[in-house]
Design an enzyme around this catalytic site. Sequence first.
Site, PDB file in Angstrom:
ATOM      1  N   ASP A  48       0.822  -1.350  -0.236  1.00 60.34           N
ATOM      2  CA  ASP A  48       0.009   0.408  -0.067  1.00 60.34           C
ATOM      3  C   ASP A  48       0.979   1.281  -0.083  1.00 60.34           C
ATOM      4  O   ASP A  48       1.859   0.947   0.072  1.00 60.34           O
ATOM      5  CB  ASP A  48      -1.220  -0.090   1.595  1.00 60.34           C
ATOM      6  CG  ASP A  48      -0.498   0.198   2.760  1.00 60.34           C
ATOM      7  OD1 ASP A  48       0.610   0.841   3.058  1.00 60.34           O
ATOM      8  OD2 ASP A  48      -1.295  -0.807   3.314  1.00 60.34           O
ATOM      9  N   TYR A  76       8.951  -8.762   6.872  1.00 56.68           N
ATOM     10  CA  TYR A  76       9.211  -7.157   6.945  1.00 56.68           C
ATOM     11  C   TYR A  76       9.377  -6.610   8.119  1.00 56.68           C
ATOM     12  O   TYR A  76       9.483  -7.321   9.086  1.00 56.68           O
ATOM     13  CB  TYR A  76       7.235  -7.123   6.587  1.00 56.68           C
ATOM     14  CG  TYR A  76       6.695  -7.148   6.148  1.00 56.68           C
ATOM     15  CD1 TYR A  76       5.906  -6.626   4.932  1.00 56.68           C
ATOM     16  CD2 TYR A  76       5.836  -8.666   5.628  1.00 56.68           C
ATOM     17  CE1 TYR A  76       5.158  -6.418   4.364  1.00 56.68           C
ATOM     18  CE2 TYR A  76       5.083  -9.004   5.112  1.00 56.68           C
ATOM     19  CZ  TYR A  76       4.895  -8.046   3.995  1.00 56.68           C
ATOM     20  OH  TYR A  76       4.042  -8.491   2.824  1.00 56.68           O
ATOM     21  N   ASP A  90      -3.427   1.796  10.645  1.00 56.53           N
ATOM     22  CA  ASP A  90      -2.153   3.148  10.684  1.00 56.53           C
ATOM     23  C   ASP A  90      -2.783   4.103  11.236  1.00 56.53           C
ATOM     24  O   ASP A  90      -3.219   4.625  11.449  1.00 56.53           O
ATOM     25  CB  ASP A  90      -1.628   2.654   9.108  1.00 56.53           C
ATOM     26  CG  ASP A  90      -2.146   3.607   8.466  1.00 56.53           C
ATOM     27  OD1 ASP A  90      -2.800   4.129   8.133  1.00 56.53           O
ATOM     28  OD2 ASP A  90      -2.523   2.237   7.014  1.00 56.53           O
ATOM     29  N   ARG A 182      -0.380  -4.575   9.786  1.00 58.97           N
ATOM     30  CA  ARG A 182      -1.572  -3.755  10.134  1.00 58.97           C
ATOM     31  C   ARG A 182      -2.625  -4.899  10.665  1.00 58.97           C
ATOM     32  O   ARG A 182      -2.920  -3.916  11.606  1.00 58.97           O
ATOM     33  CB  ARG A 182      -1.854  -3.213   8.695  1.00 58.97           C
ATOM     34  CG  ARG A 182      -2.748  -3.352   7.673  1.00 58.97           C
ATOM     35  CD  ARG A 182      -3.569  -2.462   7.112  1.00 58.97           C
ATOM     36  NE  ARG A 182      -2.428  -1.868   5.922  1.00 58.97           N
ATOM     37  CZ  ARG A 182      -2.027  -0.759   6.131  1.00 58.97           C
ATOM     38  NH1 ARG A 182      -3.238   0.203   7.084  1.00 58.97           N
ATOM     39  NH2 ARG A 182      -1.518   0.097   5.411  1.00 58.97           N
TER      40      ARG A 182
END
Length: 228
Positions: A48, A76, A90, A182
């Site tokens: 994203d 990640y 977020d 997320r």
Amino acid sequence: MKFQAAVQNSLQGIVVINKPAGITSHDVVSRVRRVFKMKRVGHAGTLDPMATGVLIVLLGPSTRLFDKFVAFDKTYRATLKLGLKTTTADIMGQTLAERPYEGLAQADVERVFKQFTGEIEQKPPMVSAVKHQGERLYKIARQGIEVERTARKVRIDELKILQFRLPEVEFLMSCSKGTYVRQLAEDVGEVLGCGACISQIERTKVGPFEIKDAVSLDHLNESHIRQF
């Protein structure tokens, strides 16, 4: 010029892009199309706009390998912000709740991380590319709508704290495809009782491709095309 265009359009292979923040994965694809003067370009594994890091872009006939690349495990580095719950999980989203976090210790977060290691069930977040009745969830979310999502089995192989400095916790996560950082943040926040969201995400590895192998869009050229 026609001959040059034909040569450019015959390109195939992959490029490993270090995606910057602030643009979509589709924006990256558009940029690659312009650089190589070709239309048949796709990416494997959406990042994203807020996220940075490894994005695999497929060129020409190599777009047929999409399923192979999207199936790779991923790693990640991300930062969890405790005490804040938002509409998008977020810091870019609207605040839903702010709760106290001051009493938490690193051991508390480590204990909860253990609960999310291994094979787990995870609902895809509203801000994701998963489709609901033919439409991407993130497009539905932009309308202020939340829909029911079916939990999926995913696998988290490693989940460890890299730095603990309240209210932020930097961590590393190695996982299977379809695992959302997320959503992990939101779920961890709920278990901790203070809420949490993500303030930063970087994808550092996709299958065998690491961030050190990735090229910035500003330096992309034909020498960065790999055959696979």
